[in-house]
Design an enzyme around this catalytic site. Structure first.
Site, PDB file in Angstrom:
ATOM      1  N   MET A  11      10.369  25.055   3.817  1.00 11.55           N
ATOM      2  CA  MET A  11       9.691  24.247   2.802  1.00 11.55           C
ATOM      3  C   MET A  11      10.686  23.565   1.855  1.00 11.55           C
ATOM      4  O   MET A  11      10.541  22.383   1.523  1.00 11.55           O
ATOM      5  CB  MET A  11       8.738  25.116   1.981  1.00 11.55           C
ATOM      6  CG  MET A  11       7.935  24.327   0.967  1.00 11.55           C
ATOM      7  SD  MET A  11       6.886  25.348  -0.065  1.00 11.55           S
ATOM      8  CE  MET A  11       5.683  25.935   1.104  1.00 11.55           C
ATOM      9  N   LYS A  68       0.839  -1.208   0.000  1.00 12.90           N
ATOM     10  CA  LYS A  68       0.000   0.000   0.000  1.00 12.90           C
ATOM     11  C   LYS A  68       0.869   1.250   0.000  1.00 12.90           C
ATOM     12  O   LYS A  68       2.076   1.175   0.275  1.00 12.90           O
ATOM     13  CB  LYS A  68      -0.898  -0.035   1.243  1.00 12.90           C
ATOM     14  CG  LYS A  68      -0.114  -0.080   2.541  1.00 12.90           C
ATOM     15  CD  LYS A  68      -0.920  -0.707   3.674  1.00 12.90           C
ATOM     16  CE  LYS A  68      -0.132  -0.653   4.967  1.00 12.90           C
ATOM     17  NZ  LYS A  68      -0.821  -1.340   6.062  1.00 12.90           N
ATOM     18  N   ARG A 100     -10.063  -1.241  14.888  1.00 15.72           N
ATOM     19  CA  ARG A 100      -9.821  -0.426  13.702  1.00 15.72           C
ATOM     20  C   ARG A 100     -10.636  -0.975  12.536  1.00 15.72           C
ATOM     21  O   ARG A 100     -11.598  -0.363  12.107  1.00 15.72           O
ATOM     22  CB  ARG A 100      -8.321  -0.392  13.369  1.00 15.72           C
ATOM     23  CG  ARG A 100      -7.988   0.533  12.224  1.00 15.72           C
ATOM     24  CD  ARG A 100      -6.497   0.631  11.958  1.00 15.72           C
ATOM     25  NE  ARG A 100      -5.934  -0.597  11.414  1.00 15.72           N
ATOM     26  CZ  ARG A 100      -4.725  -0.662  10.835  1.00 15.72           C
ATOM     27  NH1 ARG A 100      -3.970   0.412  10.762  1.00 15.72           N
ATOM     28  NH2 ARG A 100      -4.266  -1.802  10.364  1.00 15.72           N
ATOM     29  N   TYR A 145      13.662  30.504  10.159  1.00 18.19           N
ATOM     30  CA  TYR A 145      12.382  31.098  10.580  1.00 18.19           C
ATOM     31  C   TYR A 145      12.242  31.082  12.095  1.00 18.19           C
ATOM     32  O   TYR A 145      12.575  30.078  12.752  1.00 18.19           O
ATOM     33  CB  TYR A 145      11.225  30.292   9.999  1.00 18.19           C
ATOM     34  CG  TYR A 145      10.920  30.577   8.551  1.00 18.19           C
ATOM     35  CD1 TYR A 145      10.554  31.854   8.141  1.00 18.19           C
ATOM     36  CD2 TYR A 145      10.984  29.561   7.620  1.00 18.19           C
ATOM     37  CE1 TYR A 145      10.254  32.102   6.806  1.00 18.19           C
ATOM     38  CE2 TYR A 145      10.681  29.801   6.284  1.00 18.19           C
ATOM     39  CZ  TYR A 145      10.316  31.080   5.889  1.00 18.19           C
ATOM     40  OH  TYR A 145      10.021  31.310   4.581  1.00 18.19           O
TER      41      TYR A 145
END
Ligand code: PLP
Length: 378
Positions: free
Chosen positions: A314, A43, A142, A264
């Site tokens: 980023m 997956k 789940r 930042y």
């Protein structure tokens, strides 16, 4: 573009060792022995590594059973796998998708009586029996049929008419903690529930469950993480071959004076004269914004662990390279974020997460290279 130009154009490089994937598959198969099938969880595009390249390697190693999460993943996997490979959809059929699923010869993991009824209705419409896996909830809450659902199936076996149950499965919540009492409790619940269902193959273990021992193997195991080099035994050394190398590249370096801020929010303030490198990968590439505190190494100088400092941006991260002394650091120089001296688990821990999330978060901007080292070793 030439291959070299493509490499040069990318900010970071992701190298996937397909030989290591094959070696990991064979090692797990050896562990469970010849009486147990070794499937593969593929997956999320093989945990971010690229199903189109990884799945054929698993098939070549003998794998014939593949688990994905969604129909969309199943449909694209169907175009990759050979005709005799079985593809199971862990999330089962979403309402209205049953025909699509059946036409692509995908097998649903049926998790609820609603999913069962819909699958059975299709079998009646087509006047042909349809295969399904039944998942039972053995304690994780789940996916899967509850104990009450299973009791109902035992009392009304006609609810399974038209459905050929090929596997009864469940999933362990705490398999990476071998001493956790939930493991035994889930195994016992699985045995109890399975006994009420049609007599067929059983499956309980994913990667970590395999390492709990033969009592957890049943007829089929479903490793994902361990195939991709993630440590299935977090409290011990990683028994798997590493699969992933992740490199970012130096954009520029600068020397800053004590008291100078980096990044930042000015969250890092140098307390010494420091040489800082800005690397060309950031949170858009899946380097967690929480990864300050991780360590990287400059390729060629693997003995010096270099801390990531300040906030991850980023498209970039800052690294304190002061401890390298006056080693030349050329623009473009590769730095290992994940590699032989910077394991996946270390980056995951520094990012306050697990290797699974690091791999599945890796972005689309890396230049990807697939290599095939000898599956037997080296
Ligand atoms: C993802 C998944 C697996 C594979 O788990 P790993 O820990 O990656 O080996 C197996 N079974 C189910 C139900 C899963 O969701």
């Amino acid at each position: 573009m030439t291959p070299q130009e493509r490499l040069d154009a990318a900010g970071g490089w992701l190298t996937v060792d397909l030989g290591a994937v094959a070696a990991n598959y064979r090692m797990l198969r050896q562990m469970v022995g010849p009486g147990v099938r070794t499937a593969a969880a593929v997956k999320a595009d093989c945990y971010g590594l690229g199903a189109a390249r990884v799945v054929p390697v698993l098939e070549a190693a003998g794998c014939r059973n593949f688990f994905v999460a969604t129909l969309e993943e199943g449909l694209s996997l169907r175009r990759i796998t050979g005709h005799d490979s079985a593809i199971f959809l862990l999330n089962g059929p979403m309402p209205g998708t049953e025909s699509l699923l059946q036409q692509a010869r995908l097998i649903p993991v049926v998790n609820s009586l609603e999913q069962l009824a819909a699958w059975r209705a299709l079998a009646f419409r087509l006047e042909t029996p349809l295969s399904a896996v039944l998942q039972v909830d053995s304690g994780m809450s789940r996916f899967g049929l509850s104990a009450a659902d299973v009791a109902r199936l035992a009392a009304e076996p006609e609810l399974l008419d038209g459905v050929q149950v090929v596997l009864v499965m469940s999933h362990l919540a705490c398999a990476d903690e071998p001493a956790h009492p939930a493991n035994r409790a889930q195994r016992e619940a699985f045995l109890r529930l399975r006994a009420l269902l049609p007599d067929t193959l059983g499956s309980l273990a994913a990667s970590s469950g395999i390492f709990l021992g033969a009592d957890w193997h049943f007829d089929l195991v479903r490793p994902g993480a361990a195939l991709y080099g993630i440590n299935p035994t977090p409290d011990a050394d990683n028994p798997m071959r590493p699969v992933v190398r992740l490199q970012a590249r130096v954009v520029q370096t600068r020397v800053i004076e004590p008291g100078t801020a980096v990044g930042y929010g000015a969250r890092f303030i140098a307390n010494r004269t420091s040489r800082i490198a800005t690397l060309s990968a950031g949170y858009a590439d899946g380097i967690s914004r929480h990864a300050s505190g991780a360590h990287v190494v400059l390729c060629g100088y693997e003995h010096t662990r270099l801390p990531v400092i300040g906030r991850v941006s980023m498209d970039s991260i800052a690294v304190d390279m002061t401890d390298l002394g006056d080693v030349e650091i050329a623009p473009g120089a590769p730095v290992d974020l994940i590699g032989p001296h910077t394991p996946l688990e270390a980056l995951a821990t520094a990012s306050d997460t697990i290797g699974y999330e690091v791999l599945t978060a890796l972005g689309q901007r890396y230049h990807r290279t697939y290599i095939a080292t000898d599956p037997a070793g080296g």
